[in-house]
Design a protein around this motif. Structure first.
Motif, PDB file in Angstrom:
ATOM      1  N   THR A  55       0.871  -1.231   0.156  1.00 17.56           N
ATOM      2  CA  THR A  55       0.018  -0.053   0.112  1.00 17.56           C
ATOM      3  C   THR A  55       0.893   1.032  -0.038  1.00 17.56           C
ATOM      4  O   THR A  55       1.825   1.307   1.065  1.00 17.56           O
ATOM      5  N   LEU A  56       0.671   2.021  -1.108  1.00 19.27           N
ATOM      6  CA  LEU A  56       1.553   3.015  -1.303  1.00 19.27           C
ATOM      7  C   LEU A  56       0.829   4.529  -0.388  1.00 19.27           C
ATOM      8  O   LEU A  56      -0.061   5.129  -0.640  1.00 19.27           O
ATOM      9  N   ASP A  57       1.742   4.773   0.741  1.00 20.21           N
ATOM     10  CA  ASP A  57       1.111   6.042   1.450  1.00 20.21           C
ATOM     11  C   ASP A  57       1.858   7.243   1.244  1.00 20.21           C
ATOM     12  O   ASP A  57       3.047   7.153   0.782  1.00 20.21           O
ATOM     13  N   PRO A  58       1.367   8.459   1.496  1.00 21.31           N
ATOM     14  CA  PRO A  58       2.206   9.634   1.574  1.00 21.31           C
ATOM     15  C   PRO A  58       3.518   9.517   2.381  1.00 21.31           C
ATOM     16  O   PRO A  58       3.326   9.193   3.488  1.00 21.31           O
ATOM     17  N   GLY A  77      -1.486  12.260  -2.268  1.00 21.29           N
ATOM     18  CA  GLY A  77      -1.672  11.031  -3.032  1.00 21.29           C
ATOM     19  C   GLY A  77      -1.585   9.782  -2.264  1.00 21.29           C
ATOM     20  O   GLY A  77      -1.377   9.768  -1.038  1.00 21.29           O
ATOM     21  N   SER A  78      -1.952   8.638  -2.883  1.00 18.75           N
ATOM     22  CA  SER A  78      -1.809   7.354  -2.595  1.00 18.75           C
ATOM     23  C   SER A  78      -1.671   6.523  -3.706  1.00 18.75           C
ATOM     24  O   SER A  78      -1.878   6.594  -4.849  1.00 18.75           O
ATOM     25  N   GLY A  79      -1.833   5.030  -3.467  1.00 16.49           N
ATOM     26  CA  GLY A  79      -1.585   3.908  -4.434  1.00 16.49           C
ATOM     27  C   GLY A  79      -1.514   2.684  -3.967  1.00 16.49           C
ATOM     28  O   GLY A  79      -1.490   2.471  -2.862  1.00 16.49           O
ATOM     29  N   ALA A  90      -1.230   4.807  -8.997  1.00 13.24           N
ATOM     30  CA  ALA A  90      -1.018   5.970  -8.353  1.00 13.24           C
ATOM     31  C   ALA A  90      -2.201   6.921  -8.176  1.00 13.24           C
ATOM     32  O   ALA A  90      -2.745   6.959  -9.670  1.00 13.24           O
ATOM     33  N   ASN A  91      -2.577   7.838  -7.604  1.00 12.83           N
ATOM     34  CA  ASN A  91      -3.502   8.699  -7.573  1.00 12.83           C
ATOM     35  C   ASN A  91      -3.050  10.016  -6.914  1.00 12.83           C
ATOM     36  O   ASN A  91      -2.357  10.017  -5.763  1.00 12.83           O
TER      37      ASN A  91
END
Length: 258
Positions: A38-41, A49-51, A68-69
């Motif tokens: 889980t991609l966190d800021p 963003g997040s991803g 990614a968003n």
């Protein structure tokens, strides 16, 4: 009476062994091992963003998917698999002063996520030599990336050891819609602003349970074998046939006894 029972017993004898292997087969899956992050800021870097990232690894062959968003739009976002750090994302304690602002640069985060092992470029070379190949990385604020590539043995080993981290770079620290020199020049390339190379979103890769979802889109998705639910359905269906056959046998027997 024997003629009545034998066909039904034959159905039961066929159905029961069919049910057991089908349920047992649901325990396994084809393709490679699956890993997810889980991609966190990144703390202090003013990112909204997040991803999500997934890796399917078979030998040294990896299918990598990154979504990614809400990153800076119309700007390149370098992304990498980092290895040989502590296998985690940097916390606020890693921030240093950059041009009078507290932020985490790429080098500030190295103890946590480690050096670059693989550059997740859209085409061509994927080695650390392409770490700043800004013309071969996604360049929109929201994107879905999928690519199958051969990684080095040390990258494959780090992923399997849960010691690999996905990092997407490029921040808009002062929210003015572009990379500028608010944080000074990048430590990696003084011709680039620090915002362009600072880590934006980050996540440690961890093994997914056996039978977890594969990665990739229709063109590059790694095989995950036969669907477990289909196998279970087959087993349950065969079990139902066996149960039905047993019921019919009992009914015939009771009728004969009357």
């Amino acid at each position: 009476m024997k003629k009545t029972f034998l066909p039904l017993m034959g159905i039961a004898a066929f159905a029961l062994p069919l049910a057991l292997p089908a349920v047992a087969s649901a325990q396994s899956s084809g393709g490679g091992a699956n890993y997810q992050a889980t991609l966190d800021p990144v703390a202090t870097n003013m990112v909204d963003g997040s991803g999500m990232a997934t890796v399917t690894l078979s030998g040294n062959q990896a299918t990598v998917s990154v979504t990614a968003n809400q990153l800076l739009d119309s700007s390149p976002h370098a992304q990498h698999i980092h290895i040989k750090g502590s296998g985690e994302c940097p916390t606020a304690d890693a921030a240093h002063d950059h041009n009078g602002h507290k932020a985490i640069s790429t080098t500030d985060g190295l103890p946590a996520y480690g050096k670059i092992g693989t550059s997740l470029t859209t085409k061509g070379d994927t080695s650390p030599n392409s770490a700043l190949a800004i013309d071969r990385f996604p360049s929109t604020g929201s994107f879905h990336y999928t690519r199958t590539m051969t990684v080095t043995p040390d990258v494959a080993a780090a992923v399997r050891a849960n010691n690999a981290v996905i990092v997407v770079h490029g921040i808009d620290y002062n929210h003015n819609g572009k990379y500028d020199n608010v944080l000074g020049a990048s430590e990696l390339d003084p011709k680039l602003p620090q915002e362009a190379t600072a880590p934006a979103i980050c996540g440690a890769l961890n093994a997914m349970p056996t039978g977890g979802a594969g990665t990739g889109d229709g063109a590059t998705q790694a095989s995950t074998g036969t669907n477990s639910s289909d196998l279970l359905a087959t087993g349950l269906g065969a079990g139902a046939i066996a149960a039905l056959a047993g019921t019919l046998i009992l009914r015939r027997r009771n009728a004969a006894q009357r």
